[in-house]
Motif scaffolding. Structure first.
Motif, mmCIF file in Angstrom:
data_model
loop_
_atom_site.group_PDB
_atom_site.id
_atom_site.type_symbol
_atom_site.label_atom_id
_atom_site.label_comp_id
_atom_site.label_asym_id
_atom_site.label_seq_id
_atom_site.Cartn_x
_atom_site.Cartn_y
_atom_site.Cartn_z
ATOM 1 N N CYS A 255 3.738 3.954 5.327
ATOM 2 C CA CYS A 255 4.233 3.895 3.951
ATOM 3 C C CYS A 255 5.357 4.893 3.716
ATOM 4 O O CYS A 255 6.077 4.798 2.733
ATOM 5 C CB CYS A 255 3.091 4.109 2.951
ATOM 6 S SG CYS A 255 2.462 5.802 2.880
ATOM 7 N N CYS B 181 1.291 10.780 4.355
ATOM 8 C CA CYS B 181 0.778 9.485 4.822
ATOM 9 C C CYS B 181 -0.369 9.746 5.798
ATOM 10 O O CYS B 181 -0.255 10.568 6.695
ATOM 11 C CB CYS B 181 1.887 8.696 5.514
ATOM 12 S SG CYS B 181 1.281 7.159 6.273
ATOM 13 N N ARG B 182 -1.473 9.007 5.619
ATOM 14 C CA ARG B 182 -2.654 9.213 6.455
ATOM 15 C C ARG B 182 -2.527 8.523 7.806
ATOM 16 O O ARG B 182 -3.375 8.695 8.687
ATOM 17 C CB ARG B 182 -3.906 8.725 5.719
ATOM 18 C CG ARG B 182 -4.157 9.471 4.410
ATOM 19 C CD ARG B 182 -5.475 9.090 3.786
ATOM 20 N NE ARG B 182 -5.525 7.689 3.400
ATOM 21 C CZ ARG B 182 -5.147 7.216 2.206
ATOM 22 N NH1 ARG B 182 -4.672 8.037 1.291
ATOM 23 N NH2 ARG B 182 -5.233 5.940 1.940
ATOM 24 N N HIS C 268 0.843 -1.207 0.000
ATOM 25 C CA HIS C 268 0.000 0.000 0.000
ATOM 26 C C HIS C 268 0.873 1.250 0.000
ATOM 27 O O HIS C 268 1.958 1.261 0.584
ATOM 28 C CB HIS C 268 -0.869 0.005 1.257
ATOM 29 C CG HIS C 268 -1.431 1.352 1.586
ATOM 30 N ND1 HIS C 268 -2.640 1.794 1.090
ATOM 31 C CD2 HIS C 268 -0.938 2.367 2.334
ATOM 32 C CE1 HIS C 268 -2.867 3.026 1.539
ATOM 33 N NE2 HIS C 268 -1.850 3.396 2.297
ATOM 34 N N CYS D 263 -0.027 5.620 0.526
ATOM 35 C CA CYS D 263 -1.014 6.707 0.602
ATOM 36 C C CYS D 263 -0.875 7.641 -0.596
ATOM 37 O O CYS D 263 -1.814 8.372 -0.913
ATOM 38 C CB CYS D 263 -0.838 7.479 1.905
ATOM 39 S SG CYS D 263 -1.298 6.522 3.375
ATOM 40 N N CYS E 35 -0.647 2.583 8.990
ATOM 41 C CA CYS E 35 0.168 2.755 7.787
ATOM 42 C C CYS E 35 1.489 3.409 8.140
ATOM 43 O O CYS E 35 1.533 4.369 8.894
ATOM 44 C CB CYS E 35 -0.539 3.618 6.753
ATOM 45 S SG CYS E 35 0.410 3.685 5.219
HETATM 46 ZN ZN LIG Z 1 0.661 5.850 4.430
#
Ligand SMILES: [Zn+2]
Length: 161
Positions: A122, A127-128, A78, A80, A120
């Motif tokens: 990432c 990034c969320r 994944h 974001c 997350c």
């Molecule tokens: Zn992220």
């Protein structure tokens, strides 16, 4: 049920990424081009739940329809801020020019309709911090993904889009 066997595209390689194994482009990929089509046996929700921890390798492709992803799809990580997205539910397309030796990632939130969440890390600017359902994305980002046509079709139906 196996829908189809998978022949890996020559330009892709499964290799270590900063978060485990990932899928890398070994040749440049032109924006808009199909990278690969994700495949695997079709499962229903009951079968997905029975997989337990391995359920993380499934891709929802419809109401009560999931693919138990085969390589390389099961190794797609994944992001974001993704460089690829899923069109027509299973076709991975490049959202921008992807240089050789770049990891290919898509935004898992374009495929999630239920309450499943995951932290997350990432590493993207923006990034969320959490991977969650499509409905949880900021409205502007939801609209962008819909415009790019990289949202699973069962989610359109849920949205009435
Ligand atoms: Zn992220």
């Amino acid at each position: 049920m196996v829908i189809d066997s998978f022949a890996p595209a020559p330009l892709l390689e499964i290799a270590p990424s900063d978060i485990g194994l990932g899928v890398f482009a070994r040749e440049p990929i032109v924006e808009g081009h199909t990278i690969c089509v994700l495949r695997g046996p079709l499962l229903n929700l009951q079968e997905v739940r029975a997989k337990g921890a391995a359920a993380g390798n499934v891709l929802q492709v419809g109401t009560n329809r999931y693919l138990d992803l085969e390589p390389p799809g099961r190794y797609l990580n994944h992001a974001c801020v993704p460089n690829a997205g899923l069109r027509d539910d299973t076709r991975l397309v490049a959202l921008s020019h992807i240089p050789a030796d770049t990891e290919i990632r898509f935004d898992y939130s374009t495929t999630i309709g239920d309450g499943w969440t995951m932290p997350c890390a990432c590493g993207a600017v923006g990034c969320r911090g959490k991977i969650a359902a499509f409905q949880c994305l900021p409205a502007e980002l939801r609209q962008r993904y819909l415009t790019w046509d990289i949202v699973q079709r069962f989610l359109w139906q849920e949205l009435g889009a």
